[in-house]
Design an enzyme around this catalytic site. Structure first.
Site, PDB file in Angstrom:
ATOM      1  N   ASP A  91      49.933  37.462 -19.648  1.00  0.00           N
ATOM      2  CA  ASP A  91      50.873  38.094 -18.728  1.00  0.00           C
ATOM      3  C   ASP A  91      52.035  38.734 -19.474  1.00  0.00           C
ATOM      4  O   ASP A  91      52.585  39.737 -19.024  1.00  0.00           O
ATOM      5  CB  ASP A  91      51.355  37.121 -17.655  1.00  0.00           C
ATOM      6  CG  ASP A  91      51.792  35.770 -18.203  1.00  0.00           C
ATOM      7  OD1 ASP A  91      51.306  35.358 -19.281  1.00  0.00           O
ATOM      8  OD2 ASP A  91      52.602  35.094 -17.546  1.00  0.00           O
ATOM      9  N   ASP A  92      52.407  38.189 -20.646  1.00  0.00           N
ATOM     10  CA  ASP A  92      53.403  38.868 -21.485  1.00  0.00           C
ATOM     11  C   ASP A  92      52.880  40.233 -21.922  1.00  0.00           C
ATOM     12  O   ASP A  92      53.637  41.206 -21.993  1.00  0.00           O
ATOM     13  CB  ASP A  92      53.704  38.052 -22.747  1.00  0.00           C
ATOM     14  CG  ASP A  92      54.116  36.631 -22.484  1.00  0.00           C
ATOM     15  OD1 ASP A  92      55.311  36.331 -22.567  1.00  0.00           O
ATOM     16  OD2 ASP A  92      53.219  35.808 -22.210  1.00  0.00           O
TER      17      ASP A  92
ATOM     18  N   ASN B 107      53.264  30.032 -25.608  1.00  0.00           N
ATOM     19  CA  ASN B 107      51.852  30.049 -25.211  1.00  0.00           C
ATOM     20  C   ASN B 107      50.934  29.692 -26.373  1.00  0.00           C
ATOM     21  O   ASN B 107      49.864  29.101 -26.172  1.00  0.00           O
ATOM     22  CB  ASN B 107      51.472  31.415 -24.642  1.00  0.00           C
ATOM     23  CG  ASN B 107      52.049  31.644 -23.263  1.00  0.00           C
ATOM     24  OD1 ASN B 107      52.202  30.714 -22.481  1.00  0.00           O
ATOM     25  ND2 ASN B 107      52.365  32.907 -22.960  1.00  0.00           N
TER      26      ASN B 107
ATOM     27  N   THR C 275      60.523  35.875 -21.287  1.00  0.00           N
ATOM     28  CA  THR C 275      59.297  35.491 -20.586  1.00  0.00           C
ATOM     29  C   THR C 275      58.563  34.353 -21.299  1.00  0.00           C
ATOM     30  O   THR C 275      57.383  34.116 -21.055  1.00  0.00           O
ATOM     31  CB  THR C 275      58.347  36.692 -20.403  1.00  0.00           C
ATOM     32  OG1 THR C 275      57.938  37.187 -21.688  1.00  0.00           O
ATOM     33  CG2 THR C 275      59.020  37.799 -19.605  1.00  0.00           C
TER      34      THR C 275
ATOM     35  N   GLU D 282      58.015  24.233 -14.508  1.00  0.00           N
ATOM     36  CA  GLU D 282      57.188  25.342 -15.015  1.00  0.00           C
ATOM     37  C   GLU D 282      57.201  25.306 -16.539  1.00  0.00           C
ATOM     38  O   GLU D 282      58.181  24.875 -17.153  1.00  0.00           O
ATOM     39  CB  GLU D 282      57.756  26.662 -14.469  1.00  0.00           C
ATOM     40  CG  GLU D 282      57.063  27.919 -14.938  1.00  0.00           C
ATOM     41  CD  GLU D 282      57.611  28.400 -16.268  1.00  0.00           C
ATOM     42  OE1 GLU D 282      56.851  29.083 -16.991  1.00  0.00           O
ATOM     43  OE2 GLU D 282      58.779  28.089 -16.595  1.00  0.00           O
ATOM     44  N   PHE D 283      56.146  25.808 -17.168  1.00  0.00           N
ATOM     45  CA  PHE D 283      55.940  25.628 -18.605  1.00  0.00           C
ATOM     46  C   PHE D 283      57.104  26.127 -19.453  1.00  0.00           C
ATOM     47  O   PHE D 283      57.572  25.416 -20.361  1.00  0.00           O
ATOM     48  CB  PHE D 283      54.644  26.325 -19.050  1.00  0.00           C
ATOM     49  CG  PHE D 283      54.428  26.273 -20.543  1.00  0.00           C
ATOM     50  CD1 PHE D 283      53.899  25.142 -21.142  1.00  0.00           C
ATOM     51  CD2 PHE D 283      54.770  27.356 -21.353  1.00  0.00           C
ATOM     52  CE1 PHE D 283      53.715  25.077 -22.518  1.00  0.00           C
ATOM     53  CE2 PHE D 283      54.590  27.297 -22.724  1.00  0.00           C
ATOM     54  CZ  PHE D 283      54.055  26.158 -23.313  1.00  0.00           C
ATOM     55  N   ASN D 284      57.582  27.353 -19.241  1.00  0.00           N
ATOM     56  CA  ASN D 284      58.610  27.919 -20.118  1.00  0.00           C
ATOM     57  C   ASN D 284      59.876  27.069 -20.131  1.00  0.00           C
ATOM     58  O   ASN D 284      60.518  26.928 -21.179  1.00  0.00           O
ATOM     59  CB  ASN D 284      58.954  29.345 -19.693  1.00  0.00           C
ATOM     60  CG  ASN D 284      57.873  30.342 -20.026  1.00  0.00           C
ATOM     61  OD1 ASN D 284      57.013  30.089 -20.864  1.00  0.00           O
ATOM     62  ND2 ASN D 284      57.884  31.481 -19.350  1.00  0.00           N
TER      63      ASN D 284
ATOM     64  N   ASP E 190      56.276  35.478 -25.547  1.00  0.00           N
ATOM     65  CA  ASP E 190      55.309  34.664 -26.303  1.00  0.00           C
ATOM     66  C   ASP E 190      53.880  35.077 -25.926  1.00  0.00           C
ATOM     67  O   ASP E 190      53.141  34.287 -25.376  1.00  0.00           O
ATOM     68  CB  ASP E 190      55.543  33.169 -26.061  1.00  0.00           C
ATOM     69  CG  ASP E 190      55.423  32.780 -24.582  1.00  0.00           C
ATOM     70  OD1 ASP E 190      55.544  33.672 -23.706  1.00  0.00           O
ATOM     71  OD2 ASP E 190      55.189  31.588 -24.298  1.00  0.00           O
TER      72      ASP E 190
ATOM     73  N   HIS F  13      52.455  36.511 -14.188  1.00  0.00           N
ATOM     74  CA  HIS F  13      53.849  36.102 -14.025  1.00  0.00           C
ATOM     75  C   HIS F  13      54.849  37.069 -14.664  1.00  0.00           C
ATOM     76  O   HIS F  13      55.765  37.575 -14.014  1.00  0.00           O
ATOM     77  CB  HIS F  13      54.064  34.726 -14.668  1.00  0.00           C
ATOM     78  CG  HIS F  13      53.104  33.669 -14.249  1.00  0.00           C
ATOM     79  ND1 HIS F  13      53.247  32.951 -13.089  1.00  0.00           N
ATOM     80  CD2 HIS F  13      51.982  33.194 -14.849  1.00  0.00           C
ATOM     81  CE1 HIS F  13      52.271  32.063 -12.997  1.00  0.00           C
ATOM     82  NE2 HIS F  13      51.482  32.197 -14.037  1.00  0.00           N
ATOM     83  N   ASP F  14      54.694  37.262 -15.979  1.00  0.00           N
ATOM     84  CA  ASP F  14      55.780  37.844 -16.766  1.00  0.00           C
ATOM     85  C   ASP F  14      56.102  39.285 -16.410  1.00  0.00           C
ATOM     86  O   ASP F  14      57.248  39.724 -16.525  1.00  0.00           O
ATOM     87  CB  ASP F  14      55.444  37.736 -18.257  1.00  0.00           C
ATOM     88  CG  ASP F  14      55.371  36.292 -18.726  1.00  0.00           C
ATOM     89  OD1 ASP F  14      55.921  35.417 -18.035  1.00  0.00           O
ATOM     90  OD2 ASP F  14      54.748  36.043 -19.767  1.00  0.00           O
TER      91      ASP F  14
ATOM     92  N   ASN G  54      54.147  23.917 -12.628  1.00  0.00           N
ATOM     93  CA  ASN G  54      52.749  24.002 -13.049  1.00  0.00           C
ATOM     94  C   ASN G  54      52.398  23.011 -14.152  1.00  0.00           C
ATOM     95  O   ASN G  54      51.291  22.491 -14.184  1.00  0.00           O
ATOM     96  CB  ASN G  54      52.347  25.440 -13.425  1.00  0.00           C
ATOM     97  CG  ASN G  54      53.202  26.059 -14.503  1.00  0.00           C
ATOM     98  OD1 ASN G  54      54.015  25.397 -15.149  1.00  0.00           O
ATOM     99  ND2 ASN G  54      53.035  27.357 -14.718  1.00  0.00           N
TER     100      ASN G  54
END
Length: 315
Positions: free
Chosen positions: A17-18, A42, A128, A168-170, A13, A243-244, A162
């Site tokens: 970071d993706d 995102n 991701t 975490e968001f995902n 998404d 992150h990703d 987060n």
């Protein structure tokens, strides 16, 4: 590192970071990126699908197809992370205009067809973003579960959250999908916040990228400048965690990402714990038949060496 390129589908998404994850996959000879599938996360699926196309344009890899996926979670309302990624999802740079249209085939069908038409154990699926597409693929054709080599997800955390103290968001964005994916029975590696918060884009990292001197290096730096401000203002980080890209680094060189096998489950019903990834790290936990592992320690220098090399290789 692997002797033969790992053939992967990247479900994402983009997202700053993706975008780095895409660059790392395209710039490493250890990875063959078969396609990018998109999922709302995102930002809206319309925006992040366009972003995926634009990143491929920036990398001059228009040969990699983009397949649009789910616009919303299985059961929940749509939430986006505009505070971190901006109105476009990739604020901070001028996004190249796509020259190749989005593929006609939808993401879930592409994932299923690619896995089913390949030899068992050949395809790795990397997620991701929210895991809606992966969950739908596993439900649409359960036979993929035994044919996939491995599923690697950026999401969750065994000690960190987060969006909430524990989520975490995902995972939080679509916990039902995450529960399906984690419980499916395929080999699964969770690269969560405990690991990715070690992947900080420091001033030293940015200097190394700047020295490459290409348009893509400038694109990377523009992304990180916005990402840094967003993390400083919203998450209290001096430097942004990328992150990703850690999922791709793990596939390129597993020595860069230490892992620990542990039973893993996703909380979907708790009022305070929606989207929590619960890893059983207790001493003496029975690991017989355990198909899940969590990432623990990052070799940050090794990670950034891979990223710098990939940006340089893409020219």
């Amino acid at each position: 590192m692997t002797d033969h390129p790992r053939r992967i589908i990247l479900d994402c998404d983009p997202g700053h970071d993706d975008a780095v994850a895409i660059m790392l996959a395209l710039g490493s000879p250890a990875i063959e990126l078969l396609g990018v599938t998109t999922v709302g996360g995102n930002q809206t699926v319309e925006k992040i699908t366009r972003n995926a196309q634009s990143v491929l344009e920036a990398c001059r890899r228009q040969d990699v197809p983009v397949h649009r996926g789910s616009a919303r979670p299985l059961l929940r309302e749509v939430h986006v992370a505009g505070d971190i990624h901006g109105e476009s999802g990739l604020d901070g740079v001028e996004l190249p205009e796509p020259t190749v249209p989005v593929a006609a085939q939808r993401a879930v069908e592409f994932i299923v067809q690619t896995v089913m038409e390949s030899e068992p154990g050949e395809i790795t699926v990397v997620g991701t973003g929210p895991l809606t597409n992966l969950a739908l693929a596993a439900r649409l054709e359960p036979a993929i579960i035994d044919r996939v080599r491995e599923v690697v997800i950026m999401g969750g955390g065994y000690h960190e959250g987060n969006v909430t103290p524990v989520a975490e968001f995902n995972i939080w964005a679509d916990p039902e999908a995450a529960a399906i994916v984690v419980d499916a029975g395929w080999e699964l590696t969770m690269v969560g916040l405990d690991l990715t918060h070690q992947a900080l884009a420091t001033a030293d990292v940015e200097q190394r990228i700047a020295e490459i001197g290409t348009d893509l290096a400038a694109f990377f730096l523009g992304l990180m400048a916005f990402f840094r401000r967003a993390y400083q203002e919203n998450q209290g980080f001096d430097d942004p965690p990328v992150h990703d890209a850690c999922t791709i680094a793990y596939l390129i060189d597993p020595a860069v990402v230490q892992t620990r096998r542990a039973p893993l489950h996703v909380e979907t019903r708790g009022d305070l714990t929606r989207g929590m990834t619960v890893a059983d790290l207790r001493p003496g936990t029975d690991l017989a038949g355990c198909h899940t592992q969590v990432a623990t320690v990052l070799d940050a220098e090794g990670f950034w060496r891979l990223v710098v090399d990939a940006v340089r290789a893409l020219g």
